[in-house]
Design a protein around this motif. Structure first.
Motif, PDB file in Angstrom:
ATOM      1  N   LYS A   1     -14.480 108.739  42.097  1.00  0.00           N
ATOM      2  CA  LYS A   1     -14.591 108.524  43.537  1.00  0.00           C
ATOM      3  C   LYS A   1     -13.933 107.205  43.910  1.00  0.00           C
ATOM      4  O   LYS A   1     -14.245 106.149  43.364  1.00  0.00           O
ATOM      5  CB  LYS A   1     -16.058 108.515  43.945  1.00  0.00           C
TER       6      LYS A   1
ATOM      7  N   GLU B   1     -14.546 111.803  51.800  1.00  0.00           N
ATOM      8  CA  GLU B   1     -14.698 111.407  50.390  1.00  0.00           C
ATOM      9  C   GLU B   1     -13.424 111.792  49.647  1.00  0.00           C
ATOM     10  O   GLU B   1     -12.916 112.908  49.817  1.00  0.00           O
ATOM     11  CB  GLU B   1     -15.904 112.111  49.777  1.00  0.00           C
TER      12      GLU B   1
ATOM     13  N   ILE C   1     -12.913 106.785  47.551  1.00  0.00           N
ATOM     14  CA  ILE C   1     -13.260 106.596  48.966  1.00  0.00           C
ATOM     15  C   ILE C   1     -14.543 107.359  49.263  1.00  0.00           C
ATOM     16  O   ILE C   1     -14.701 108.511  48.857  1.00  0.00           O
ATOM     17  CB  ILE C   1     -12.126 107.082  49.899  1.00  0.00           C
ATOM     18  N   GLU C   2     -15.445 106.708  49.956  1.00  0.00           N
ATOM     19  CA  GLU C   2     -16.708 107.345  50.331  1.00  0.00           C
ATOM     20  C   GLU C   2     -17.234 106.704  51.617  1.00  0.00           C
ATOM     21  O   GLU C   2     -17.203 105.476  51.751  1.00  0.00           O
ATOM     22  CB  GLU C   2     -17.747 107.186  49.217  1.00  0.00           C
ATOM     23  N   GLY C   3     -17.670 107.569  52.538  1.00  0.00           N
ATOM     24  CA  GLY C   3     -18.285 107.058  53.754  1.00  0.00           C
ATOM     25  C   GLY C   3     -17.391 106.160  54.581  1.00  0.00           C
ATOM     26  O   GLY C   3     -17.848 105.196  55.192  1.00  0.00           O
TER      27      GLY C   3
ATOM     28  N   LYS D   1     -17.652 110.764  56.915  1.00  0.00           N
ATOM     29  CA  LYS D   1     -17.954 111.821  55.946  1.00  0.00           C
ATOM     30  C   LYS D   1     -16.899 111.915  54.840  1.00  0.00           C
ATOM     31  O   LYS D   1     -17.147 112.518  53.787  1.00  0.00           O
ATOM     32  CB  LYS D   1     -18.061 113.176  56.646  1.00  0.00           C
TER      33      LYS D   1
ATOM     34  N   MET E   1     -11.510 111.663  45.717  1.00  0.00           N
ATOM     35  CA  MET E   1     -11.582 111.386  44.287  1.00  0.00           C
ATOM     36  C   MET E   1     -10.190 111.507  43.680  1.00  0.00           C
ATOM     37  O   MET E   1      -9.407 112.368  44.072  1.00  0.00           O
ATOM     38  CB  MET E   1     -12.546 112.362  43.591  1.00  0.00           C
TER      39      MET E   1
ATOM     40  N   LYS F   1     -15.995 117.518  54.193  1.00  0.00           N
ATOM     41  CA  LYS F   1     -17.427 117.732  54.472  1.00  0.00           C
ATOM     42  C   LYS F   1     -17.683 118.218  55.902  1.00  0.00           C
ATOM     43  O   LYS F   1     -18.591 117.754  56.594  1.00  0.00           O
ATOM     44  CB  LYS F   1     -18.220 116.455  54.193  1.00  0.00           C
TER      45      LYS F   1
ATOM     46  N   ASN G   1     -12.500 115.612  50.151  1.00  0.00           N
ATOM     47  CA  ASN G   1     -13.638 116.368  50.677  1.00  0.00           C
ATOM     48  C   ASN G   1     -13.878 115.935  52.124  1.00  0.00           C
ATOM     49  O   ASN G   1     -14.276 114.808  52.387  1.00  0.00           O
ATOM     50  CB  ASN G   1     -14.889 116.123  49.831  1.00  0.00           C
TER      51      ASN G   1
END
Length: 376
Positions: A321, A314, A323-325, A312, A316, A351, A349
């Protein structure tokens, strides 16, 4: 909101001045009124902290604050405490005493007495007085820290010093705040506590808490009927501005870094996540070297009290962005470009909830070591 150009001397009833010598500085602020304060939680408390905290506890007000720089008067035993009492006795009325500088050394009484006598006869009620006082309390600070604002009829202004030994768990470095708003002692202290929790308690330079941290708020008691929201907004704003100045002026720093953690499970975890990132020497040097090594941020997060779900997560940087997932989604060249600015915003984040916390700090450069090796 109106910015007050004359700093703490923008308030009627506040006079100030300061002097700097080759090794020491001395500032005097005269203002009679209700006073509240918070002090360091370091187990080794400096003599001025012990004296001034007790003075406020017993009297609920101050008439003056006398501040010396260059000598912390900390770890100086009974003689050091007697020196703090002596400094207070140099002026009429209830005089709080604060000190900052090298730990383990006693104050130069002859120098302080000479300059205290000069200051009490040469107090100013203009911007020069405020700036001189702010300048006199500096140690390794590279610039003076002062600001004043007016919202409605409410005025709040302050000066501060701080550059190293900055990660307060209660107060911070030295900060002297003044307002014309006349509220009860309990209300003033409650508002100061809230303001500090969003500002001074949310800055990290080197992870050390000083023996001398002190924040004082004094009311001139001249504005009896005023809007509580205006006062709280003004106090929060001044506190945040001063806190960010301290973070930006971290010893040897080249960048101001703001880290916001969003959607944490609770406030404690969100705050821990932001602080752990800015506390990490590896993250700090990553920013200084303008590296693309985002693994350092992820590792620091893993060392925090926050629960982390990699899938989850993330992150920025500068609204981009990276890093994600659970994976890095930006190219190395882009990351290096993003961390090359003088002021950098990192948004994490999690999440996992609704809690949010913002912390300010700086990078870590070789100059930090050079400054502190020579500070003796």
């Amino acid at each position: 909101m109106k910015e007050l150009e004359e700093g703490i001397c923008s308030l009627d009833g506040v006079e100030a001045n300061g002097v700097r010598g080759e090794d020491y500085g001395l500032a005097l602020i005269r203002c009679s009124g209700k006073t509240v304060g918070f002090f360091t939680k370091n187990k080794v408390q400096a003599a001025p902290v012990k004296f001034t905290s007790q003075l406020i506890k017993e009297n609920k007000r101050l008439d003056n604050v006398l501040v010396n720089s260059g000598c912390a008067n900390a770890f100086t035993g009974q003689k050091g405490y007697e020196d703090a009492v002596w400094m207070s006795s140099l002026l009429d009325g209830k005089t709080g005493v604060c000190s900052t500088g090298i730990i383990g050394k006693r104050v130069d009484k002859a120098w302080i007495e000479k300059n205290a006598n000069y200051l009490k006869d040469n107090l100013l009620s203009d911007k020069k007085g405020s700036k001189n006082a702010a300048d006199a309390i500096r140690t390794t600070d590279s610039f003076i820290k002062e600001i004043g604002v007016q919202i409605g009829d409410v005025k709040v202004a302050g000066i501060a010093k701080g550059s190293g030994m900055i990660e307060p768990d209660m107060g911070t470095m030295l900060c002297f705040l003044y307002t014309n708003a006349d509220f009860s002692q309990n209300f003033l202290k409650r508002c100061l506590r809230k303001a500090m929790d969003k500002s001074f308690n949310m800055i990290v330079v080197d992870g050390d808490t000083s023996t001398n941290d002190s924040v004082l708020l004094t009311s001139t008691e001249s504005l009896e009927k005023c809007d509580k929201k205006n006062f709280e907004e003004a106090l929060d704003l001044v506190s945040e501005k001063l806190a960010k100045m301290i973070a930006k002026d971290g010893e040897g720093s080249t960048k101001l870094i703001e880290v916001t953690t969003k959607e944490g499970r609770n406030n404690r975890e969100a705050k821990s996540a932001s602080k752990e990132v800015l506390r990490s020497p590896l993250v700090k040097t990553m920013f200084y070297g303008e590296s693309s090594n985002l693994g350092r941020i992820v590792s620091a997060l893993g060392n925090s009290e926050a629960f982390i779900d990699e899938e989850k997560l993330e992150i920025m940087i500068q609204d981009t962005k990276v890093i994600e997932g659970g994976r890095i989604v930006a190219e190395d060249s882009k990351i290096k470009e993003l961390v090359s600015d003088d002021e950098i915003h990192v948004e994490i984040n999690l999440k996992l909830g609704v809690s949010e916390a913002t912390v300010w700090g700086c990078d870590l450069s070789p100059r930090y070591v050079k400054i502190n090796v020579g500070y003796s």
